[in-house]
Design a protein around this motif. Structure first.
Motif, mmCIF file in Angstrom:
data_model
loop_
_atom_site.group_PDB
_atom_site.id
_atom_site.type_symbol
_atom_site.label_atom_id
_atom_site.label_comp_id
_atom_site.label_asym_id
_atom_site.label_seq_id
_atom_site.Cartn_x
_atom_site.Cartn_y
_atom_site.Cartn_z
ATOM 1 N N ARG A 173 0.838 -1.208 0.000
ATOM 2 C CA ARG A 173 0.000 0.000 0.000
ATOM 3 C C ARG A 173 0.872 1.257 0.000
ATOM 4 N NH1 ARG A 173 -5.390 -0.152 1.567
ATOM 5 N NH2 ARG A 173 -6.402 1.859 2.012
ATOM 6 N N LEU A 174 1.931 1.249 0.808
ATOM 7 C CA LEU A 174 2.831 2.400 0.868
ATOM 8 C C LEU A 174 3.604 2.569 -0.436
ATOM 9 C CD1 LEU A 174 4.093 4.714 2.455
ATOM 10 C CD2 LEU A 174 5.701 3.066 3.460
ATOM 11 N N LEU A 175 4.114 1.469 -0.975
ATOM 12 C CA LEU A 175 4.903 1.535 -2.210
ATOM 13 C C LEU A 175 4.066 1.977 -3.405
ATOM 14 C CD1 LEU A 175 7.140 -1.659 -1.863
ATOM 15 C CD2 LEU A 175 7.872 0.731 -1.719
ATOM 16 N N LYS A 176 2.782 1.684 -3.387
ATOM 17 C CA LYS A 176 1.906 2.135 -4.468
ATOM 18 C C LYS A 176 1.571 3.614 -4.345
ATOM 19 C CE LYS A 176 -0.410 -2.199 -5.709
ATOM 20 N NZ LYS A 176 -1.713 -2.938 -5.740
ATOM 21 N N GLY A 177 1.531 4.118 -3.110
ATOM 22 C CA GLY A 177 1.150 5.503 -2.899
ATOM 23 C C GLY A 177 2.285 6.499 -3.016
ATOM 24 N N LEU A 178 3.485 6.128 -2.621
ATOM 25 C CA LEU A 178 4.603 7.073 -2.605
ATOM 26 C C LEU A 178 4.950 7.642 -3.979
ATOM 27 C CD1 LEU A 178 7.089 5.545 0.003
ATOM 28 C CD2 LEU A 178 5.829 7.697 0.185
ATOM 29 N N PRO A 179 4.973 6.843 -5.055
ATOM 30 C CA PRO A 179 5.360 7.405 -6.361
ATOM 31 C C PRO A 179 4.428 8.501 -6.863
ATOM 32 C CG PRO A 179 5.545 5.014 -6.390
ATOM 33 C CD PRO A 179 4.830 5.382 -5.123
ATOM 34 N N ASP A 180 3.224 8.587 -6.321
ATOM 35 C CA ASP A 180 2.281 9.632 -6.734
ATOM 36 C C ASP A 180 2.601 10.988 -6.110
ATOM 37 O OD1 ASP A 180 0.866 7.764 -8.236
ATOM 38 O OD2 ASP A 180 -0.510 7.286 -6.596
#
Length: 393
Positions: free
Chosen positions: A295-302
């Motif tokens: 969940r964190l890895l999917k959100g950080l690049p945004d």
């Protein structure tokens, strides 16, 4: 017990969002109760007498060793209690018989605790070879095959990086060590608390880890040995079978390596922590942490101005995510996360200065690390707060 039900056992997590588990975990109430019970009801030294309190304490202390041994699949080896992973590794470094020309192989990923003891052995003419990964933080097994030669005495590798979260191929490395006749030491400080680890299946000779990262008290750690290959670091009470003014003979088992009065309440607490983890199920803990990490890895690049370090997919990684925000010092980010949202993370070099230098990071990173009591809502709060901080730039 289900994971969602365990949160009530961790008092701090009721008013803070604790995400610094790679440094040290919180302690559940049953572990605190087990330690308090020792001090209140049967406080006595172990292995030193026959009165009722010392018999109870000695049995509880032995039980703690058995619990830890079984937890890591190490029943057939020797499980020694130490202060922490650092002491366990140093016991191996000091206890093996080193000769000039011996070779040690390690990696740039290592915590200082799994690097400095080997650097010091250069004074004895020991060669140290440091393997470096690719840009994603992944090692090529061929690098180990090339580095581990016939004159390699020891290979020392972290099972999982405390900065990048990368999990290394322990079994493959162990096979190379066996072929070349090298001892294999695994730093399990970041693996044993988070997913099932079986020392025998890995094929290592030494497994070192800390109690304070796996729901246990500080001042507790473990050195597991396949065989009693090292000389004891400390001699004294409890380590001997017989003594005269001319000689001494050492006892067997873990007692040979635990000179003096140990941290008895801490050991009992560590045993209780192992029982707590087993009750929750290590597979369930790992799956939960994987969900949070993804969940964190999917959100950080945004988020603009964010750089993530280490692999960004979920293959062979644990719940540790390191990142930076352009033009904001990691310490400032950590401070703002705490001040704005009561989110507690780690910042700095994480005791991995050589790795930070290789990544070109003068000030280190911000590191969020999860455990069973963290929630998806906390990850969302972390992402929201990081986005707010990133807008400062």
């Amino acid at each position: 017990m289900k994971l969602k039900d365990c949160i009530a056992d961790f008092q701090i997590s009721r008013y803070l969002h604790y995400m610094d588990n790679a440094a040290t975990s919180l302690v559940p109430e049953p572990v605190i109760a087990a330690m308090n019970e020792y001090d209140r009801q049967y406080r006595a030294n172990v292995g030193r007498g026959m009165h009722r309190l010392t018999r109870v304490a000695t049995q509880k202390y032995q039980d703690a060793h058995d619990l830890v041994s079984n937890f890591i699949g190490g029943k057939e080896g020797t499980t020694v209690f130490t202060k922490n992973t650092t002491e366990a590794i140093n016991m191996v470094a000091a206890g093996l018989d080193w000769q000039s020309g011996d070779r040690i192989v390690t990696t740039i990923f290592e915590h200082h605790s799994n690097l400095l003891p080997w650097l010091r052995l250069r004074q004895k003419g020991v060669e140290l070879v440091v393997i470096r990964p690719d840009e994603a933080g992944i090692f090529d097994i061929e690098e180990f095959e090339e580095a581990i030669t016939a004159n390699t005495k020891l290979v020392a590798v972290s099972h999982a990086s405390n900065v990048l979260g990368t999990v290394q191929p322990m079994r493959e490395i162990a096979d190379i060590c066996k072929t070349q006749g090298a001892y294999f030491l695994v730093d399990g400080a970041q693996s044993v608390p988070h997913f099932p680890v079986d020392a025998r299946r890995i094929g290592c000779d030494f497994l070192c880890f800390s109690g304070h990262k796996m729901l246990g008290p500080t001042g507790t750690g473990v050195l597991w040995m396949r065989d009693s290959l090292i000389s004891p670091l400390i001699l004294g009470g409890g380590t001997v079978e017989d003594v005269t003014t001319e000689f001494y003979s050492l006892t067997g088992g873990y007692q040979r390596f635990e000179g003096g009065t140990p941290n008895i309440s801490g050991a009992i607490g560590l045993g209780q922590a192992v029982k707590y983890l087993e009750n929750l199920g290590m597979d369930a803990i790992f799956r939960h942490e994987q969900e949070l990490t993804e969940r964190l890895l999917k959100g950080l690049p945004d988020i603009e101005n964010i750089t993530i370090y280490g692999p960004q997919d979920m293959k062979n990684r644990i719940g540790i995510v390191s990142f930076t925000i352009d033009r904001i010092h990691p310490h400032e980010i950590a401070y703002l996360l705490d001040e704005r949202a009561a989110i507690l993370v780690r910042s700095g070099d994480h005791c991995c200065i050589p790795l930070m230098k290789s990544l070109g990071l003068q000030n280190g990173t911000v590191r969020a690390s999860f455990y069973m009591y963290n929630t998806q809502e906390e990850v969302d709060l972390l992402l929201e707060t990081i986005e707010e901080i990133a807008r400062i730039v």
